[in-house]
Design a protein around this motif. Sequence first.
Motif, PDB file in Angstrom:
ATOM      1  N   VAL A  42       6.408  -2.875 -14.321  1.00 21.85           N
ATOM      2  CA  VAL A  42       5.701  -2.744 -13.035  1.00 21.85           C
ATOM      3  C   VAL A  42       5.207  -1.313 -12.820  1.00 21.85           C
ATOM      4  N   ALA A  43       5.904  -0.325 -13.410  1.00 22.12           N
ATOM      5  CA  ALA A  43       5.422   1.066 -13.287  1.00 22.12           C
ATOM      6  C   ALA A  43       4.092   1.204 -14.029  1.00 22.12           C
ATOM      7  N   THR A  44       3.983   0.613 -15.209  1.00 22.40           N
ATOM      8  CA  THR A  44       2.729   0.678 -15.965  1.00 22.40           C
ATOM      9  C   THR A  44       1.600   0.026 -15.157  1.00 22.40           C
ATOM     10  N   ALA A  45       1.903  -1.133 -14.562  1.00 24.11           N
ATOM     11  CA  ALA A  45       0.891  -1.836 -13.765  1.00 24.11           C
ATOM     12  C   ALA A  45       0.460  -0.976 -12.569  1.00 24.11           C
ATOM     13  N   TYR A  46       1.433  -0.337 -11.939  1.00 26.99           N
ATOM     14  CA  TYR A  46       1.148   0.505 -10.764  1.00 26.99           C
ATOM     15  C   TYR A  46       0.202   1.652 -11.128  1.00 26.99           C
ATOM     16  N   TYR A  47       0.514   2.366 -12.222  1.00 30.04           N
ATOM     17  CA  TYR A  47      -0.316   3.523 -12.572  1.00 30.04           C
ATOM     18  C   TYR A  47      -1.680   3.081 -13.108  1.00 30.04           C
ATOM     19  N   LEU A  48      -1.736   1.908 -13.751  1.00 33.90           N
ATOM     20  CA  LEU A  48      -3.045   1.385 -14.192  1.00 33.90           C
ATOM     21  C   LEU A  48      -3.952   1.197 -12.981  1.00 33.90           C
ATOM     22  N   ALA A  49      -3.364   0.615 -11.928  1.00 34.74           N
ATOM     23  CA  ALA A  49      -4.160   0.343 -10.728  1.00 34.74           C
ATOM     24  C   ALA A  49      -4.455   1.631  -9.966  1.00 34.74           C
TER      25      ALA A  49
ATOM     26  N   ALA B 204      10.564  -4.606   0.589  1.00 34.77           N
ATOM     27  CA  ALA B 204      10.149  -5.111  -0.713  1.00 34.77           C
ATOM     28  C   ALA B 204       9.183  -6.285  -0.599  1.00 34.77           C
ATOM     29  N   ASP B 205       8.412  -6.316   0.488  1.00 32.87           N
ATOM     30  CA  ASP B 205       7.454  -7.405   0.661  1.00 32.87           C
ATOM     31  C   ASP B 205       6.489  -7.494  -0.507  1.00 32.87           C
ATOM     32  N   LEU B 206       6.419  -8.647  -1.121  1.00 33.90           N
ATOM     33  CA  LEU B 206       5.462  -8.866  -2.200  1.00 33.90           C
ATOM     34  C   LEU B 206       4.575 -10.032  -1.784  1.00 33.90           C
TER      35      LEU B 206
ATOM     36  N   GLY C 118       3.605  -1.391  -4.777  1.00 30.69           N
ATOM     37  CA  GLY C 118       2.406  -0.565  -4.916  1.00 30.69           C
ATOM     38  C   GLY C 118       1.373  -1.205  -5.839  1.00 30.69           C
ATOM     39  N   ALA C 119       1.851  -1.854  -6.901  1.00 31.04           N
ATOM     40  CA  ALA C 119       0.923  -2.480  -7.856  1.00 31.04           C
ATOM     41  C   ALA C 119       0.266  -3.706  -7.229  1.00 31.04           C
ATOM     42  N   THR C 120       1.076  -4.567  -6.597  1.00 30.91           N
ATOM     43  CA  THR C 120       0.505  -5.810  -6.056  1.00 30.91           C
ATOM     44  C   THR C 120      -0.409  -5.523  -4.862  1.00 30.91           C
ATOM     45  N   GLN C 121      -0.084  -4.469  -4.100  1.00 32.44           N
ATOM     46  CA  GLN C 121      -0.992  -4.102  -2.993  1.00 32.44           C
ATOM     47  C   GLN C 121      -2.370  -3.714  -3.515  1.00 32.44           C
ATOM     48  N   ARG C 122      -2.409  -3.238  -4.763  1.00 33.68           N
ATOM     49  CA  ARG C 122      -3.693  -2.827  -5.354  1.00 33.68           C
ATOM     50  C   ARG C 122      -4.345  -3.944  -6.150  1.00 33.68           C
ATOM     51  N   GLY C 123      -3.757  -5.145  -6.137  1.00 36.45           N
ATOM     52  CA  GLY C 123      -4.425  -6.289  -6.766  1.00 36.45           C
ATOM     53  C   GLY C 123      -3.773  -6.820  -8.029  1.00 36.45           C
ATOM     54  N   VAL C 124      -2.736  -6.144  -8.532  1.00 40.74           N
ATOM     55  CA  VAL C 124      -2.027  -6.642  -9.718  1.00 40.74           C
ATOM     56  C   VAL C 124      -1.282  -7.931  -9.351  1.00 40.74           C
ATOM     57  N   GLU C 125      -1.207  -8.876 -10.285  1.00 36.88           N
ATOM     58  CA  GLU C 125      -0.423 -10.100 -10.031  1.00 36.88           C
ATOM     59  C   GLU C 125       0.921 -10.014 -10.753  1.00 36.88           C
ATOM     60  N   LEU C 126       1.983 -10.299 -10.015  1.00 36.81           N
ATOM     61  CA  LEU C 126       3.314 -10.362 -10.622  1.00 36.81           C
ATOM     62  C   LEU C 126       3.727 -11.829 -10.672  1.00 36.81           C
ATOM     63  N   HIS C 127       3.943 -12.356 -11.880  1.00 37.27           N
ATOM     64  CA  HIS C 127       4.346 -13.764 -12.027  1.00 37.27           C
ATOM     65  C   HIS C 127       5.787 -13.809 -12.511  1.00 37.27           C
TER      66      HIS C 127
END
Length: 418
Positions: free
Chosen positions: A44-51, A20-22, A192-201
Amino acid sequence: MPFALLKYGLNGDFPFEKDADLPPPVSLKKRYDVVIIGGGGHGVATAYYLAKYHGITNVAVLEKGYLGGGNTARNTAVIRSNYLTSDGVKFYSESVKLFQNLSNEFDFNIMYSKRGQLTLAHTDAAIRGFRQRTEVNKHFGGKTELIGPKEIKELVPTLNMNPGHQPVLAGLWHMDGATARHDAVAWGYAKGATQRGVELHQLTEVTDVVVENGKVTAVKAKQGSVDHIIECGVVVQAVAGHSSLLAEKAGFRLPITTYPLQAMVTQPVKPFLDPLVSSPAFHCYVQQTGRGELVFGGGSDPYPLYNSRSTLELKEELLAHAVELFPFMANLKLMRQWTGLTDMTSDYSPIMGESPVQNYYLDAGWGTWGFKATPICGKTMAELVATGKTPSLIKPFGAERFNDFRQVNEMGATAASH
Ligand SMILES: Cc1cc2nc3c(=O)[nH]c(=O)nc-3n(C[C@H](O)[C@H](O)[C@H](O)COP(=O)(O)OP(=O)(O)OC[C@H]3O[C@@H](n4cnc5c(N)ncnc54)[C@H](O)[C@@H]3O)c2cc1C
């Protein structure tokens, strides 16, 4: 001397990748193309598929607590598609299909376990309802059959076939019924989302929504004692139990009432129960985890509340029902009891799509049944955000259905089965 242990242990060629490395936290930017409020599975699923599918990565997921710490962490992980309406069956069947491949897609084990789900009928009226569900399922993609007491006994030999003097007359046997590790689903999507550039705060609470001329332009957020105003093109709210509170901040009301929903788990015992078993008449469902514990729950608490305290009343009632179904459970020790806040609609279906505020999208009304929808909801919400067009799969679930009497009534197929 365990040379192999030394060889591999001290050799840098086989690094351990933590599942779960973020990425480490970064500072909030002044503006994002998309802000997603709520870092549960849906957010986070929405963010993942957006990216992944739309190349939209200037996205911030704002979570007031920690990743997947809301209902995603509290649910009992039932995955199924044996709903009552054609809209419901089509939608949830797509989700089951996506779930089946998620471990491969993430390269990370979400512990998807297909075991079948059995819903018990104790009355003739229930059998009639099950017949209808069987046929709707067959037409729209679910694998479901009506079975009799003999087959039920074979599937679940330990089941009491005459619980509370209400004999088990038939069962709705749904072969696609499954479970998955709920946390892992959130972790996989977040990774998957953060690896593609999404930011999780995380630890970032949205305190207000800024609407100008009927259009969302920014959200106000709090990180510790620091206030931020974050401009954005689009907002998706995916906050489950807090849906109506957040909608109020955006300036409109949702037909949602929040109720607590509780669940419990026993000490582990030897594997004996493969299928997930539920009895709407007894308001109870029971399943055994891979570790041997029995997870069980029932319907929502009877009063609206924003408190996630567990209650003695529910414990007593639910234990009595579970023991009727599986009498030997009387000898087990209860290990934990917990509660989540469920955002219930009157037709027991979700609300996905546009809101009265332009560019402010709704992913809400998931009540007691939204974990199973995580993949397909994320995928279709991402498509909506990226294209501005509502995908046909979620069109029936728009909030406007409550104004023009097009409710998607899934009450009979939701009840205690989740
Ligand atoms: C006991 C229980 C059992 C259940 N069993 C099942 C089941 O077996 N199968 C099934 O399909 N479903 C089940 N559900 C329902 C399911 O858990 C939910 O529908 C689903 O998890 C919703 O996912 P989500 O991402 O929308 O919500 P959540 O995981 O709750 O995520 C929403 C997030 O929003 C955050 N948030 C709220 N307000 C703000 C704010 N102002 N700013 C920033 N962040 C905010 C919260 O902290 C939370 O983390 C169950 C629920 C409960 C409580």
